[in-house]
Design an enzyme around this catalytic site. Structure first.
Site, PDB file in Angstrom:
ATOM      1  N   GLN A 137      56.267  32.496  36.988  1.00 56.06           N
ATOM      2  CA  GLN A 137      54.912  33.318  36.815  1.00 56.06           C
ATOM      3  C   GLN A 137      54.503  33.244  35.242  1.00 56.06           C
ATOM      4  O   GLN A 137      55.396  34.020  34.542  1.00 56.06           O
ATOM      5  CB  GLN A 137      54.553  34.674  37.308  1.00 56.06           C
ATOM      6  CG  GLN A 137      53.311  35.293  36.787  1.00 56.06           C
ATOM      7  CD  GLN A 137      52.012  34.703  37.203  1.00 56.06           C
ATOM      8  OE1 GLN A 137      51.924  34.132  38.148  1.00 56.06           O
ATOM      9  NE2 GLN A 137      51.119  34.734  36.231  1.00 56.06           N
ATOM     10  N   GLY A 270      46.283  36.150  42.930  1.00 59.99           N
ATOM     11  CA  GLY A 270      46.337  34.648  42.757  1.00 59.99           C
ATOM     12  C   GLY A 270      46.728  34.335  41.609  1.00 59.99           C
ATOM     13  O   GLY A 270      46.576  34.952  40.424  1.00 59.99           O
ATOM     14  N   GLU A 272      46.017  30.697  39.167  1.00 62.54           N
ATOM     15  CA  GLU A 272      45.277  29.233  39.157  1.00 62.54           C
ATOM     16  C   GLU A 272      46.093  27.957  38.563  1.00 62.54           C
ATOM     17  O   GLU A 272      45.514  27.281  37.978  1.00 62.54           O
ATOM     18  CB  GLU A 272      44.014  29.582  38.461  1.00 62.54           C
ATOM     19  CG  GLU A 272      44.249  29.737  36.908  1.00 62.54           C
ATOM     20  CD  GLU A 272      44.351  31.163  36.600  1.00 62.54           C
ATOM     21  OE1 GLU A 272      44.193  31.564  35.319  1.00 62.54           O
ATOM     22  OE2 GLU A 272      44.610  32.147  37.509  1.00 62.54           O
ATOM     23  N   HIS A 296      37.760  32.691  43.821  1.00 61.23           N
ATOM     24  CA  HIS A 296      38.079  33.000  42.368  1.00 61.23           C
ATOM     25  C   HIS A 296      39.237  31.857  41.640  1.00 61.23           C
ATOM     26  O   HIS A 296      38.805  31.594  40.475  1.00 61.23           O
ATOM     27  CB  HIS A 296      38.868  34.430  42.093  1.00 61.23           C
ATOM     28  CG  HIS A 296      39.312  34.763  41.010  1.00 61.23           C
ATOM     29  ND1 HIS A 296      38.190  35.677  39.996  1.00 61.23           N
ATOM     30  CD2 HIS A 296      40.214  34.569  40.209  1.00 61.23           C
ATOM     31  CE1 HIS A 296      38.693  35.494  38.899  1.00 61.23           C
ATOM     32  NE2 HIS A 296      39.929  35.354  38.709  1.00 61.23           N
ATOM     33  N   GLU A 297      40.113  31.705  42.359  1.00 66.46           N
ATOM     34  CA  GLU A 297      41.234  30.757  41.789  1.00 66.46           C
ATOM     35  C   GLU A 297      40.641  29.436  41.791  1.00 66.46           C
ATOM     36  O   GLU A 297      41.089  28.380  40.763  1.00 66.46           O
ATOM     37  CB  GLU A 297      42.537  30.668  42.552  1.00 66.46           C
ATOM     38  CG  GLU A 297      43.215  32.237  42.948  1.00 66.46           C
ATOM     39  CD  GLU A 297      43.322  32.992  41.656  1.00 66.46           C
ATOM     40  OE1 GLU A 297      43.449  32.119  40.456  1.00 66.46           O
ATOM     41  OE2 GLU A 297      43.249  34.109  41.575  1.00 66.46           O
ATOM     42  N   HIS A 300      38.737  28.924  38.687  1.00 61.29           N
ATOM     43  CA  HIS A 300      39.780  28.738  37.380  1.00 61.29           C
ATOM     44  C   HIS A 300      39.709  27.342  37.152  1.00 61.29           C
ATOM     45  O   HIS A 300      40.175  27.030  36.125  1.00 61.29           O
ATOM     46  CB  HIS A 300      40.789  29.587  37.486  1.00 61.29           C
ATOM     47  CG  HIS A 300      40.805  30.910  37.062  1.00 61.29           C
ATOM     48  ND1 HIS A 300      40.580  31.057  35.801  1.00 61.29           N
ATOM     49  CD2 HIS A 300      41.032  32.043  37.691  1.00 61.29           C
ATOM     50  CE1 HIS A 300      40.613  32.336  35.525  1.00 61.29           C
ATOM     51  NE2 HIS A 300      41.165  33.179  36.606  1.00 61.29           N
ATOM     52  N   GLU A 319      38.320  34.644  32.333  1.00 56.89           N
ATOM     53  CA  GLU A 319      38.336  35.577  33.700  1.00 56.89           C
ATOM     54  C   GLU A 319      36.700  36.139  33.913  1.00 56.89           C
ATOM     55  O   GLU A 319      36.287  36.311  35.024  1.00 56.89           O
ATOM     56  CB  GLU A 319      38.930  36.917  33.503  1.00 56.89           C
ATOM     57  CG  GLU A 319      40.603  36.864  33.624  1.00 56.89           C
ATOM     58  CD  GLU A 319      40.923  35.711  34.862  1.00 56.89           C
ATOM     59  OE1 GLU A 319      40.079  35.856  35.858  1.00 56.89           O
ATOM     60  OE2 GLU A 319      42.062  35.438  34.801  1.00 56.89           O
ATOM     61  N   ASP A 379      50.413  41.113  28.403  1.00 61.50           N
ATOM     62  CA  ASP A 379      50.367  41.888  29.846  1.00 61.50           C
ATOM     63  C   ASP A 379      50.031  43.277  29.419  1.00 61.50           C
ATOM     64  O   ASP A 379      49.471  43.921  30.651  1.00 61.50           O
ATOM     65  CB  ASP A 379      51.863  41.630  30.359  1.00 61.50           C
ATOM     66  CG  ASP A 379      51.914  40.499  30.857  1.00 61.50           C
ATOM     67  OD1 ASP A 379      51.069  39.585  31.133  1.00 61.50           O
ATOM     68  OD2 ASP A 379      53.327  40.080  31.278  1.00 61.50           O
ATOM     69  N   TYR A 387      37.395  40.861  33.226  1.00 63.37           N
ATOM     70  CA  TYR A 387      36.850  40.460  34.559  1.00 63.37           C
ATOM     71  C   TYR A 387      35.649  41.063  34.536  1.00 63.37           C
ATOM     72  O   TYR A 387      34.477  40.303  34.925  1.00 63.37           O
ATOM     73  CB  TYR A 387      37.829  40.706  35.856  1.00 63.37           C
ATOM     74  CG  TYR A 387      39.135  40.343  35.790  1.00 63.37           C
ATOM     75  CD1 TYR A 387      39.407  39.183  36.669  1.00 63.37           C
ATOM     76  CD2 TYR A 387      40.181  40.677  34.848  1.00 63.37           C
ATOM     77  CE1 TYR A 387      40.565  38.651  36.942  1.00 63.37           C
ATOM     78  CE2 TYR A 387      41.552  39.852  35.129  1.00 63.37           C
ATOM     79  CZ  TYR A 387      41.334  39.035  35.898  1.00 63.37           C
ATOM     80  OH  TYR A 387      43.033  38.581  36.047  1.00 63.37           O
ATOM     81  N   ARG A 570      52.030  43.253  44.289  1.00 64.94           N
ATOM     82  CA  ARG A 570      50.734  42.783  43.767  1.00 64.94           C
ATOM     83  C   ARG A 570      50.333  43.930  43.125  1.00 64.94           C
ATOM     84  O   ARG A 570      50.165  45.010  43.437  1.00 64.94           O
ATOM     85  CB  ARG A 570      49.480  42.413  45.039  1.00 64.94           C
ATOM     86  CG  ARG A 570      48.339  42.086  44.252  1.00 64.94           C
ATOM     87  CD  ARG A 570      47.426  41.562  45.350  1.00 64.94           C
ATOM     88  NE  ARG A 570      46.117  41.506  44.693  1.00 64.94           N
ATOM     89  CZ  ARG A 570      44.839  41.038  45.672  1.00 64.94           C
ATOM     90  NH1 ARG A 570      44.943  41.267  46.821  1.00 64.94           N
ATOM     91  NH2 ARG A 570      43.758  40.788  44.888  1.00 64.94           N
ATOM     92  N   MET A 571      50.091  43.631  41.646  1.00 61.65           N
ATOM     93  CA  MET A 571      50.094  44.908  40.691  1.00 61.65           C
ATOM     94  C   MET A 571      48.676  45.683  40.831  1.00 61.65           C
ATOM     95  O   MET A 571      48.565  46.791  40.580  1.00 61.65           O
ATOM     96  CB  MET A 571      50.076  44.154  39.192  1.00 61.65           C
ATOM     97  CG  MET A 571      51.590  44.020  38.963  1.00 61.65           C
ATOM     98  SD  MET A 571      51.824  43.912  37.195  1.00 61.65           S
ATOM     99  CE  MET A 571      50.901  42.332  36.943  1.00 61.65           C
TER     100      MET A 571
END
Length: 652
Positions: A137, A270, A272, A296-297, A300, A319, A379, A387, A570-571
């Site tokens: 990632q 996700g 992209e 969404h992805e 992108h 985003e 981050d 978004y 998943r955050m």
């Protein structure tokens, strides 16, 4: 018109504050990778050969905890040095070279066992429980821990790769497959990416993976025990691609669109990566109700991968546009333009929570559309702001100029900036050039600055009124057995008639009270008894239900909330769940202990941010290594030195 806010970044992107690279002196155009994936050492041993254009006498690369063994320029030894840069941003590798239109910098290196870009999973953390697994990632600035690179989105390059893995494993990358072979008893995969990408889009996954074809250009990958569920859940992917092509006016430019359904620890909904989108298994609801994340992805592929924010201070251009396109795709699929507004109603209410959280944390600059990052890790600024605030701006502009005119503008924007990077100033100038009357009379500064959008986007609420009115009824009822029973009766009667998105709107209505009334614990107890929401398979519904109960003071949900926070990575769910638990006296210590116990199961990015949320920053920031793993890693470096792999560095 508003005055410029000191809490926003520059609209015209200058030097990337998140990178040590000096592209005005030397910049990369192509990368050749030769990687050996070593599960025992939790490391990648690699050679990265960068083709560069050099205007000056040095090239500067970002890196973080990478062991550089040797550097050569055009096949010759050279002067080089690893220097400290910044605690949050890592180190920099400075390589001496001569000006040239084409020069090659070859870097031999080994990644750290705790590289932020890599998560190494033990077999017990996979579905099959037999083989290890590793994935990357790199967004936002973690590619520098995977490969020494100019880790800035404003620098794009093509790449080719050779990846050696164990014989049982399959390797996939954010590129087109270019063959595979067994060489000297080792399985090797080859890849090529002919389209220029930014470093954050480098991606690798290695594991026991099985494929299912969904169309000639779409394939889903996952562990063998999950791939069937994933193929069902994401069966609409080809249709999403076709809708996106119609909306953008540009054929899908990346060749293949493959999907990998990742293990639970994957930290995002996700990612992209070109040619190879990563998605979370929290989307596997069994009814395709959460498959819209793929839309969404897919978006992108145009907004982000093709037209890219120049620096992370302009992340909203990735985003905000992507959310806008995603909701257009969903509306096209539903055959009703109002589904754009409906989907906005599901997510937009959380924007205020995000703004309030950053203000509470003393980081109001992160609520700006163009945040002032400075030397902060991007981050730390990651949130709903780019978004939802970004897409709200585009929606408001669309309302000002008219739907058809804005759709034409979106296509022109895609064509104008395809293959390029863009900042907010360029976007602003391009919009004003197309709509001078509107653009010249718009309070841009109020949008670029901190806080909530300066005007309500006024999303049409005709498709959500029913759910929101019932939510308000739940909030304002009397706190007695007869009243709560009536509430439960009315909700139960509606619940099964609603689809999953309407159910989410109802729960958001409970969380975002228009009347100011607080949700009562007795109401949550009745609804749980009737609907069993704590056992919901849909992760969006289950997480919102946990927030509702915790805010209402229903501590019966604590164990469920902790179980969810520790079973997924998943955050979007993990961080709010821990934050809500941390607000409850009866849950705080239990939540912190659960995090400490399970920290090694989270992706390093997630573990670092949750530790901050819980006030545990003094603890070890990354999952620790076992004594055995440290010993193995040391042995790898020692063995490399023994065969002359590591050489003495010549420093400038």
């Amino acid at each position: 018109m508003s005055a410029p806010s000191p809490l926003r970044g520059p609209l015209r992107a200058g030097r990337d504050p998140s990178s040590a690279a000096e592209p005005q002196v030397a910049y990369a155009t192509h990368l050749d990778l030769d990687w050996h994936v070593d599960f025992a050492a939790r490391a990648i041993r690699g050679v990265a050969t960068w083709t560069m254009v050099a205007r000056g006498n040095r090239a500067v690369f970002d890196l973080r905890n990478v062991q550089v063994h040797q550097v050569a320029v055009d096949g010759n030894s050279c002067q080089w040095a690893v220097q400290e840069h910044h605690a949050e941003l890592g180190q920099k590798l400075v390589v001496s070279l001569s000006p040239a239109e084409k020069t090659e910098v070859r870097i031999t290196y080994t990644t750290s066992p705790d590289a932020m870009a890599l998560q190494w999973l033990e077999p017990s953390m996979t579905d099959g429980k037999e083989r290890p697994y590793v994935f990357t990632q790199c967004q936002a600035i973690h590619a520098r821990s995977l490969v020494p690179c100019q880790d800035s989105p404003g620098i794009k390059f093509t790449y080719e790769a050779r990846v050696a893995v164990p014989n049982w494993a399959t390797a996939l990358m954010s590129a087109l497959p270019n063959g595979d072979a067994v060489e000297d008893g080792t399985q090797v995969f080859y890849f090529r990416q002919p389209m220029p990408i930014s470093s954050y889009l480098l991606a690798l996954v290695v594991g026991d993976l099985a494929p299912r074809d969904l169309s000639p250009r779409v394939r889903v990958w996952s562990e063998p025990g999950v791939v069937g569920k994933a193929a069902f859940e994401f069966a609409e992917t080809e249709q999403f691609l076709q809708y996106a092509e119609e909306l953008t006016g540009i054929d899908y430019p990346w060749g293949r669109y493959d999907i990998v359904c990742m293990p639970p620890s994957f930290p995002y909904g996700g990612m992209e990566n070109p040619c190879l989108t990563f998605v979370t298994p929290t989307l596997l609801a069994g009814d395709r109700s959460l498959a819209g994340v793929v839309a969404h992805e897919i978006s992108h592929s145009w907004t982000g991968n093709l037209v890219t924010n120049h620096t992370w201070e302009h992340f909203w251009l990735n985003e905000g546009w992507t959310v806008w396109f995603e909701r257009k795709i969903k509306a096209r699929q539903a055959g009703n333009d109002l589904y754009y507004d409906f989907n906005a109603h599901v997510e937009y209410p959380g924007l205020r929570d995000t703004v309030e959280l950053f203000v509470e944390q003393g980081r109001p600059e992160f609520t700006s559309m163009v945040p002032l990052l400075g030397a902060a890790d991007p981050d730390d600024a990651f949130s709903r702001i780019p978004y939802e605030k970004g897409s709200a701006l585009l929606y408001v502009l669309e309302r000002r100029v008219g739907r058809d005119a804005f759709m034409a503008f979106a296509k022109d924007y895609m064509k104008e900036f395809a293959g390029k990077t863009i900042d907010t100033q360029k976007f602003h100038e391009f919009f004003v050039s197309k709509f001078p009357a509107v653009g010249g009379d718009f309070d841009w500064e109020a949008w670029w600055g901190p806080g909530m959008p300066p005007e309500d986007p006024k999303y049409d609420d005709s498709l959500v009124t029913d759910a929101l009115e019932l939510a308000d009824f739940c909030l304002t009822c009397e706190d007695d057995a007869e009243a709560t029973a009536e509430v439960a009766d009315r909700v139960e009667a509606k619940w099964t008639d609603w689809d999953a998105a309407q159910q989410q709107v109802f729960l958001e209505g409970l969380l975002q009270s228009k009347s100011g009334a607080a949700l009562k614990a007795s109401v949550t107890e009745q609804l749980q008894e009737r609907l069993g929401l704590a056992e919901a398979q849909n992760s969006e519904i289950k997480s919102r239900w946990c927030y509702c109960c915790l805010r209402a003071g229903n501590t019966d949900i604590v164990d469920t909330a902790i179980a969810m926070a520790t079973s997924v990575g998943r955050m979007k769910f993990v961080r709010p769940l821990y934050r809500e638990l941390n607000k409850v006296d009866a849950a705080r210590d239990k939540a912190k202990e659960a995090f400490k116990k399970n920290k090694s199961n989270y992706h390093p990015i997630c573990a670092r941010l949750v530790a901050k949320d819980l006030g545990l920053e003094g603890d070890e920031k990354k999952p620790g290594l076992t004594t055995k793993q440290i010993a193995v890693a040391a042995a790898v470096v020692a063995a490399a030195a023994a065969v002359g792999f590591i050489v003495l560095r010549r420093r400038s």
